[in-house]
Scaffold this motif. Structure first.
Motif, PDB file in Angstrom:
ATOM      1  N   GLU A 201       5.917  -0.973  12.936  1.00  0.00           N
ATOM      2  CA  GLU A 201       5.009  -1.164  11.804  1.00  0.00           C
ATOM      3  C   GLU A 201       4.088   0.050  11.705  1.00  0.00           C
ATOM      4  OE1 GLU A 201       2.085  -4.685  10.008  1.00  0.00           O
ATOM      5  OE2 GLU A 201       3.477  -5.077  11.656  1.00  0.00           O
ATOM      6  N   LEU A 202       3.722   0.423  10.481  1.00  0.00           N
ATOM      7  CA  LEU A 202       2.811   1.555  10.295  1.00  0.00           C
ATOM      8  C   LEU A 202       1.532   1.095   9.609  1.00  0.00           C
ATOM      9  CD1 LEU A 202       2.137   4.565  10.471  1.00  0.00           C
ATOM     10  CD2 LEU A 202       3.349   4.899   8.305  1.00  0.00           C
ATOM     11  N   HIS A 203       0.413   1.478  10.207  1.00  0.00           N
ATOM     12  CA  HIS A 203      -0.907   1.158   9.666  1.00  0.00           C
ATOM     13  C   HIS A 203      -1.661   2.466   9.482  1.00  0.00           C
ATOM     14  CE1 HIS A 203      -4.750  -1.087   9.300  1.00  0.00           C
ATOM     15  NE2 HIS A 203      -5.256  -0.015   9.886  1.00  0.00           N
ATOM     16  N   SER A 204      -2.146   2.702   8.250  1.00  0.00           N
ATOM     17  CA  SER A 204      -2.936   3.906   8.018  1.00  0.00           C
ATOM     18  C   SER A 204      -4.078   3.601   7.059  1.00  0.00           C
ATOM     19  CB  SER A 204      -2.060   5.031   7.460  1.00  0.00           C
ATOM     20  OG  SER A 204      -2.778   6.257   7.430  1.00  0.00           O
ATOM     21  N   HIS A 205      -4.916   4.583   6.836  1.00  0.00           N
ATOM     22  CA  HIS A 205      -6.035   4.479   5.893  1.00  0.00           C
ATOM     23  C   HIS A 205      -5.915   5.627   4.899  1.00  0.00           C
ATOM     24  CE1 HIS A 205      -8.587   1.403   8.007  1.00  0.00           C
ATOM     25  NE2 HIS A 205      -7.680   1.673   8.924  1.00  0.00           N
ATOM     26  N   ALA A 206      -6.356   5.381   3.659  1.00  0.00           N
ATOM     27  CA  ALA A 206      -6.176   6.364   2.586  1.00  0.00           C
ATOM     28  C   ALA A 206      -7.287   7.418   2.566  1.00  0.00           C
ATOM     29  CB  ALA A 206      -6.106   5.638   1.242  1.00  0.00           C
ATOM     30  N   THR A 207      -8.112   7.450   3.592  1.00  0.00           N
ATOM     31  CA  THR A 207      -9.290   8.317   3.646  1.00  0.00           C
ATOM     32  C   THR A 207      -8.980   9.773   3.324  1.00  0.00           C
ATOM     33  OG1 THR A 207      -9.819   6.908   5.546  1.00  0.00           O
ATOM     34  CG2 THR A 207     -11.397   8.640   5.013  1.00  0.00           C
ATOM     35  N   SER A 208      -7.900  10.302   3.877  1.00  0.00           N
ATOM     36  CA  SER A 208      -7.581  11.717   3.696  1.00  0.00           C
ATOM     37  C   SER A 208      -6.746  11.983   2.447  1.00  0.00           C
ATOM     38  CB  SER A 208      -6.820  12.242   4.920  1.00  0.00           C
ATOM     39  OG  SER A 208      -5.547  11.626   4.986  1.00  0.00           O
ATOM     40  N   GLY A 209      -6.304  10.910   1.771  1.00  0.00           N
ATOM     41  CA  GLY A 209      -5.493  11.070   0.567  1.00  0.00           C
ATOM     42  C   GLY A 209      -4.000  11.170   0.821  1.00  0.00           C
ATOM     43  N   LEU A 210      -3.578  11.022   2.083  1.00  0.00           N
ATOM     44  CA  LEU A 210      -2.167  11.235   2.440  1.00  0.00           C
ATOM     45  C   LEU A 210      -1.367   9.947   2.641  1.00  0.00           C
ATOM     46  CD1 LEU A 210      -2.565  14.092   5.084  1.00  0.00           C
ATOM     47  CD2 LEU A 210      -1.518  14.303   2.826  1.00  0.00           C
ATOM     48  N   ALA A 211      -2.046   8.815   2.774  1.00  0.00           N
ATOM     49  CA  ALA A 211      -1.381   7.620   3.302  1.00  0.00           C
ATOM     50  C   ALA A 211      -0.212   7.114   2.450  1.00  0.00           C
ATOM     51  CB  ALA A 211      -2.406   6.504   3.524  1.00  0.00           C
ATOM     52  N   CYS A 212      -0.330   7.141   1.121  1.00  0.00           N
ATOM     53  CA  CYS A 212       0.784   6.647   0.282  1.00  0.00           C
ATOM     54  C   CYS A 212       2.053   7.478   0.514  1.00  0.00           C
ATOM     55  CB  CYS A 212       0.395   6.687  -1.198  1.00  0.00           C
ATOM     56  SG  CYS A 212      -0.906   5.520  -1.637  1.00  0.00           S
ATOM     57  N   MET A 213       1.888   8.809   0.557  1.00  0.00           N
ATOM     58  CA  MET A 213       3.038   9.698   0.811  1.00  0.00           C
ATOM     59  C   MET A 213       3.569   9.504   2.230  1.00  0.00           C
ATOM     60  SD  MET A 213       1.658  13.158  -1.083  1.00  0.00           S
ATOM     61  CE  MET A 213      -0.052  13.009  -0.565  1.00  0.00           C
ATOM     62  N   THR A 214       2.644   9.297   3.160  1.00  0.00           N
ATOM     63  CA  THR A 214       3.020   9.063   4.558  1.00  0.00           C
ATOM     64  C   THR A 214       3.870   7.807   4.676  1.00  0.00           C
ATOM     65  OG1 THR A 214       1.099  10.228   5.445  1.00  0.00           O
ATOM     66  CG2 THR A 214       2.060   8.519   6.837  1.00  0.00           C
ATOM     67  N   TYR A 215       3.467   6.742   3.954  1.00  0.00           N
ATOM     68  CA  TYR A 215       4.224   5.487   3.992  1.00  0.00           C
ATOM     69  C   TYR A 215       5.648   5.687   3.467  1.00  0.00           C
ATOM     70  CZ  TYR A 215       0.395   2.258   5.226  1.00  0.00           C
ATOM     71  OH  TYR A 215      -0.599   1.559   5.873  1.00  0.00           O
ATOM     72  N   LEU A 216       5.800   6.454   2.380  1.00  0.00           N
ATOM     73  CA  LEU A 216       7.141   6.662   1.822  1.00  0.00           C
ATOM     74  C   LEU A 216       8.055   7.380   2.814  1.00  0.00           C
ATOM     75  CD1 LEU A 216       6.555   7.579  -1.940  1.00  0.00           C
ATOM     76  CD2 LEU A 216       7.629   5.520  -1.006  1.00  0.00           C
ATOM     77  N   LYS A 217       7.520   8.393   3.485  1.00  0.00           N
ATOM     78  CA  LYS A 217       8.346   9.111   4.478  1.00  0.00           C
ATOM     79  C   LYS A 217       8.644   8.212   5.688  1.00  0.00           C
ATOM     80  CE  LYS A 217       9.797  12.610   4.116  1.00  0.00           C
ATOM     81  NZ  LYS A 217      11.058  12.995   3.443  1.00  0.00           N
ATOM     82  N   ALA A 218       7.698   7.349   6.042  1.00  0.00           N
ATOM     83  CA  ALA A 218       7.934   6.410   7.151  1.00  0.00           C
ATOM     84  C   ALA A 218       9.048   5.435   6.791  1.00  0.00           C
ATOM     85  CB  ALA A 218       6.649   5.636   7.468  1.00  0.00           C
ATOM     86  N   VAL A 219       9.046   4.982   5.542  1.00  0.00           N
ATOM     87  CA  VAL A 219      10.095   4.073   5.064  1.00  0.00           C
ATOM     88  C   VAL A 219      11.458   4.764   5.146  1.00  0.00           C
ATOM     89  CG1 VAL A 219      11.011   2.948   2.985  1.00  0.00           C
ATOM     90  CG2 VAL A 219       8.600   2.644   3.621  1.00  0.00           C
ATOM     91  N   GLU A 220      11.522   6.008   4.709  1.00  0.00           N
ATOM     92  CA  GLU A 220      12.783   6.755   4.778  1.00  0.00           C
ATOM     93  C   GLU A 220      13.250   6.951   6.221  1.00  0.00           C
ATOM     94  OE1 GLU A 220      12.230  10.414   2.665  1.00  0.00           O
ATOM     95  OE2 GLU A 220      11.983   9.423   0.726  1.00  0.00           O
TER      96      GLU A 220
END
Length: 465
Positions: A201-220
């Motif tokens: 499972e991946l848990h992140s915060h959007a504080t730095s502005g990267l989390a949405c893109m990070t989630y997509l790469k994690a899904v891939e």
């Protein structure tokens, strides 16, 4: 490639990150049936700061909150966040308290317990993890993600293997500061997926502005579950928003299967609540933007606001940049601890003191002394002897599991509050937050007597003697 599951955080981390954990039960209750109908993998709704906030600010019994939510959420897993041997407080508790707490959490309705340690010292996860499994709960062990010269992909993969060998049912990569970058995440998730067989499972915060893109790469890369918050309580220092992630994955091999119409109904419930907290000032627009200092100084959003308030109290806001530069130096001195509760507060406070006094480690809080003595666990790398000497002098550094030195406390705690005891869970509330819980018990008792007194008056007026 497989369907990605969603863990919804609005009932815990979503509002903890944006409005200091102030959602009241009356604001949550009307939407519980809708949340249960979505098809989420889990609802995170307890643990973290919810317990403290219920008692301290909301005049609510956190155990009763759990029971009410469980009564209404019949199909979806209920999940909580636990700080290992710290439970939900800010220090280590004895094993008897940890065991009793985990037992009661599961007995009252928790299905999944995410267990983490600020130092990634697995000795501090052992008792909570073993008790969770023994009680029939799902034990999710979390890796506190951070960046330093000694934190490498290989160290995280080795840690994931160790957690699986300890019996973890799943593993969470907990990126509490929003430091993960998309392409590195692909590498990290891919490597961990190869090394372990349990879900990731991946848990992140959007504080730095990267989390949405990070989630997509994690899904891939094959991540099994991602943590999101329904849009009114998403972004900023919270998680990526649920609806856009669901939309992004629709009609792909990773399709979550969640219904956008149903998600919108949940969002519509929370939208006016968000506006209310925006209007009363509790939802500060500053926490909603992108904070690049997160990446520059590796400081979580909540820690930044703490530093500002500490400096403001000393009339030293002009020293903010200096303190931000001091934080990584203190962290290096202390063996590169990840910056998450309670280490983030400790490192931040020490950095402020170093700058304000004009001399490094001239003033040292008792928590830092305890940390250097090994009372919180083992740092990532050994602390320099010179720093040890400066902070604790010739005092001995312990090498055992810190909780081995703490005597059982459950019986003595029960005795201390016997006059207020209404349920066995009260002992655990008192163990974690003695003064706050005591104030709550006293208020609860006063309200009870008030109600009973008014009933007696009513009976006497209706049936005079």
């Amino acid at each position: 490639m497989s369907q990605v599951k969603i863990m919804e955080t609005v009932l815990r981390d979503g509002h903890q990150s944006l409005i200091a954990t102030r959602l009241k039960m009356e604001e949550i209750l009307p939407v519980l049936d809708k949340l249960d109908d979505i098809g989420y993998h889990a609802l995170e709704m307890w643990g973290g700061a919810t317990f403290d906030a219920c008692l301290r600010f909301l005049n609510e019994d956190p155990w009763e909150r759990l029971r009410i939510i469980r009564k209404h959420v019949k199909r979806t897993n209920l999940q909580m966040l636990l700080r290992g041997q710290n439970l939900l407080g800010y220090k280590h508790y004895p094993d008897d308290v940890v065991i009793a707490f985990v037992k009661k959490a599961i007995a009252n309705g928790i299905d999944i317990i995410r267990i983490f340690d600020a130092l990634n010292d697995t000795r501090n996860l052992k008792v909570a993890l073993e008790t969770t499994k023994k009680e029939g709960g799902h034990a999710q062990a979390a890796i506190s993600y951070t960046i330093s010269p000694v934190h490498t992909t290989e160290t995280y993969v080795a840690l994931a293997k160790e957690l699986e060998n300890m019996g973890a049912d799943s593993i969470c990569i907990k990126d509490m500061s929003g430091l993960l970058t998309p392409y590195y995440t692909y590498e990290l998730v891919s490597m961990i997926k190869k090394a372990v067989k349990v879900p990731i499972e991946l848990h992140s915060h959007a504080t730095s502005g990267l989390a949405c893109m990070t989630y997509l790469k994690a899904v891939e890369a094959g991540v099994d579950i991602i943590d999101t918050a329904i849009s009114p309580f998403a972004l900023g220092t919270s998680q990526p928003p649920t609806e856009p992630m669901v939309a992004a994955l629709k009609d792909t091999p990773y399709d979550t299967g969640l219904d956008m119409g149903k998600l919108n109904e949940v969002a519509e419930h929370f939208r006016p609540i968000r506006e209310k907290y925006m209007d009363n000032g509790l939802l500060n627009p500053k926490v909603l933007g992108v904070d690049i200092n997160t990446l520059v100084f590796q400081v979580p959003g909540g820690m930044l606001s703490n530093l500002v308030s500490q400096l403001a109290a000393q009339n030293a806001l002009d020293k903010f940049e200096e303190v931000l530069k001091e934080v990584p130096r203190v962290r290096e001195d202390l063996g590169y601890p990840p910056l998450v509760t309670p280490t983030s507060q400790m490192v931040g406070t020490q950095a402020v003191l170093n700058v304000i006094t004009g001399e490094r480690y001239k003033m040292v809080p008792k928590e830092i002394k305890a940390y250097v003595k090994g009372m919180y666990g083992k740092p990532t790398v050994p602390i320099n002897e010179e720093i040890i000497k400066k902070i604790i002098g010739d005092e001995e550094v312990i090498t055992c599991r810190p909780a081995d030195l703490i005597e059982p406390q459950l019986e003595s705690l029960r005795n201390e509050i016997k006059e207020y005891l209404e349920q066995e869970e009260d002992v655990l509330s008192y163990a974690l937050f003695p003064q706050v819980a005591l104030n709550f018990f006293q208020q609860r008792q006063a309200e009870k007597y008030k109600i009973e007194g008014s009933l007696v008056d009513k009976v006497q007026k209706t049936h005079p003697v």
